[in-house]
Design a protein around this motif. Structure first.
Motif, short mmCIF file in Angstrom:
data_model
loop_
_atom_site.label_atom_id
_atom_site.label_comp_id
_atom_site.label_asym_id
_atom_site.label_seq_id
_atom_site.Cartn_x
_atom_site.Cartn_y
_atom_site.Cartn_z
N GLN A 196 1.03 -1.27 -0.13
CA GLN A 196 -0.10 0.20 0.00
C GLN A 196 0.94 1.05 -0.30
OE1 GLN A 196 -3.66 0.28 -0.05
NE2 GLN A 196 -3.25 -2.62 -0.26
N VAL A 197 0.19 2.20 -0.63
CA VAL A 197 0.95 3.49 -0.76
C VAL A 197 1.01 5.08 -0.45
CG1 VAL A 197 2.94 2.43 -2.15
CG2 VAL A 197 1.46 3.43 -3.97
N LYS A 198 0.70 5.90 -0.01
CA LYS A 198 0.55 6.88 -0.23
C LYS A 198 0.81 7.86 -0.92
CE LYS A 198 -2.42 5.85 2.95
NZ LYS A 198 -3.38 6.13 3.89
N ALA A 199 -0.22 8.66 -1.72
CA ALA A 199 0.26 9.42 -2.53
C ALA A 199 1.30 10.40 -2.32
CB ALA A 199 -0.44 11.03 -2.50
N GLY A 200 2.93 10.81 -2.79
CA GLY A 200 3.51 11.17 -2.41
C GLY A 200 5.19 10.40 -2.38
N ASP A 201 5.19 9.49 -2.26
CA ASP A 201 5.82 8.11 -1.55
C ASP A 201 6.28 7.92 -2.67
OD1 ASP A 201 4.32 8.21 1.16
OD2 ASP A 201 3.52 6.12 0.36
N THR A 202 7.89 8.06 -2.50
CA THR A 202 9.09 7.55 -3.33
C THR A 202 8.92 6.25 -3.40
OG1 THR A 202 10.35 9.36 -3.12
CG2 THR A 202 11.62 7.73 -3.78
N ILE A 203 8.64 5.71 -5.39
CA ILE A 203 8.23 4.07 -5.09
C ILE A 203 9.23 3.45 -5.89
CG2 ILE A 203 5.71 4.89 -4.75
CD1 ILE A 203 5.53 4.75 -8.26
N GLY A 204 10.28 4.56 -7.15
CA GLY A 204 11.59 4.76 -7.73
C GLY A 204 11.90 5.50 -8.59
N LEU A 205 13.23 5.26 -8.71
CA LEU A 205 14.68 5.99 -9.36
C LEU A 205 14.75 5.77 -10.90
CD1 LEU A 205 17.17 5.12 -7.24
CD2 LEU A 205 15.63 6.44 -6.71
N VAL A 206 14.70 7.05 -11.32
CA VAL A 206 14.49 6.96 -13.09
C VAL A 206 15.89 5.93 -13.69
CG1 VAL A 206 15.18 8.74 -14.90
CG2 VAL A 206 13.23 9.25 -12.61
N GLY A 207 15.01 6.08 -14.87
CA GLY A 207 15.77 5.59 -15.65
C GLY A 207 15.96 4.83 -17.10
N SER A 208 16.50 4.36 -17.56
CA SER A 208 16.54 4.15 -19.29
C SER A 208 16.80 2.58 -19.41
CB SER A 208 17.89 4.34 -19.48
OG SER A 208 17.45 5.15 -21.34
N THR A 209 15.83 1.99 -18.53
CA THR A 209 15.41 0.38 -19.06
C THR A 209 15.08 -0.38 -19.63
OG1 THR A 209 14.39 -0.17 -16.85
CG2 THR A 209 16.75 -0.32 -16.50
N GLY A 210 14.20 -1.35 -20.49
CA GLY A 210 13.50 -1.62 -21.91
C GLY A 210 13.73 -0.69 -23.04
N HIS A 211 12.53 -0.75 -23.56
CA HIS A 211 12.68 0.17 -24.83
C HIS A 211 12.95 1.91 -24.55
CE1 HIS A 211 10.75 -3.34 -26.71
NE2 HIS A 211 11.86 -3.88 -26.61
N SER A 212 14.14 2.33 -24.71
CA SER A 212 14.60 3.64 -24.04
C SER A 212 15.27 4.70 -24.83
CB SER A 212 14.42 3.92 -22.28
OG SER A 212 15.06 4.85 -22.31
N TYR A 213 15.42 5.43 -24.77
CA TYR A 213 16.07 6.32 -25.97
C TYR A 213 17.25 7.00 -24.82
CZ TYR A 213 12.25 9.77 -25.20
OH TYR A 213 11.90 10.76 -24.04
N GLY A 214 17.10 6.71 -23.03
CA GLY A 214 17.53 7.34 -22.59
C GLY A 214 17.22 7.77 -21.76
#
Length: 241
Positions: free
Chosen positions: A182-200
């Motif tokens: 269960q998460v609340k609005a504003g909870d940190t859930i991950g970090l930005v990256g470039s995995t999968g089909h990503s250009y950056g």
């Protein structure tokens, strides 16, 4: 007595003799002087001599003055704490009454791709470029339905919100939640990256309503969140600070 000759100079001419005061007036003046001297003497006796002040009495006075000053300072500190507690309580009450508050998924991003056709393919969300490792947050309360690798989305988080909608966060470098959490609005859930089909390095955000993708820009704008202007409700700013 010798009679003064008219040819002798008059030694008293042009001078005034000071008349001798009557005896009664002289008595009044002398009496007043004595009375005044008595008053001065009494006043001098009434005023404490510095040499006669008791050191213990002086110390007691100083201690009482210090205690009074400390009491005033303590009361001021108590009033300040009460004011802060009241303000904090008011803020918590405000946030508790705004359960429908929605958040931006992160801060300090660059809007790089809109919802719709792109390069001949349908792009079901929006892309928000940010430095790899930048934390991103849940845009609303909900339950984590997916937290792991999800095809072209790479490391992905999917949250089902209390109103039945879903938000999808793709291409993460790292996930910070688990399925069923269960998460609340504003909870940190991950970090930005470039995995999968990503250009950056960027965050791919999708909103699904009744199982179908919808443009996140107008949909979130109706919730008070503007992705293009990077603005959100005041209550969200207060909760995030």
């Amino acid at each position: 007595m010798r009679q003064r000759l008219s040819s002798e100079p008059d030694r008293y001419r042009g001078r005034r003799r000071v008349p001798t005061p009557p005896r009664s007036r002289y008595a009044v003046v002398v009496t007043t002087a004595f009375v005044g001297a008595g008053v001065v003497a009494l006043g001098a006796q009434a005023m404490p001599d510095a040499k006669t002040v008791s050191p213990s009495a002086l110390a007691a006075d100083l201690q009482n003055a210090s205690a009074t000053s400390q009491d005033v300072a303590d009361r001021a500190a108590d009033a300040d704490r009460a004011s802060r507690d009241t303000d904090r309580g008011a803020l918590e009450s405000t946030l508790a009454n705004t359960e429908d508050t929605w958040f931006l998924p992160l801060r300090g991003y660059t809007f790089t791709a809109p919802y719709g056709l792109r390069w001949g393919k349908f792009h079901a969300g929006v892309d928000l470029a940010a430095t790899e490792g930048t934390p991103y947050r849940a845009i609303h309360d909900g339950t984590v339905e997916k937290a792991g690798w999800y095809g072209g989305y790479g490391n992905c988080v999917i949250i089902r919100h209390t109103d039945g909608t879903e938000s999808i966060y793709g291409h993460s470098s790292r996930l910070l939640v688990k399925e069923g959490q269960q998460v609340k609005a504003g909870d940190t859930i991950g970090l930005v990256g470039s995995t999968g089909h990503s250009y950056g390095s960027h965050l791919h955000l999708e909103i699904h309503v009744k199982g179908e993708p919808t443009d996140p820009i107008p949909w979130l704008r109706n919730k008070g969140v503007d992705i293009q202007m990077e603005t959100q409700p005041i209550a969200a700013d207060a909760a995030a600070s």
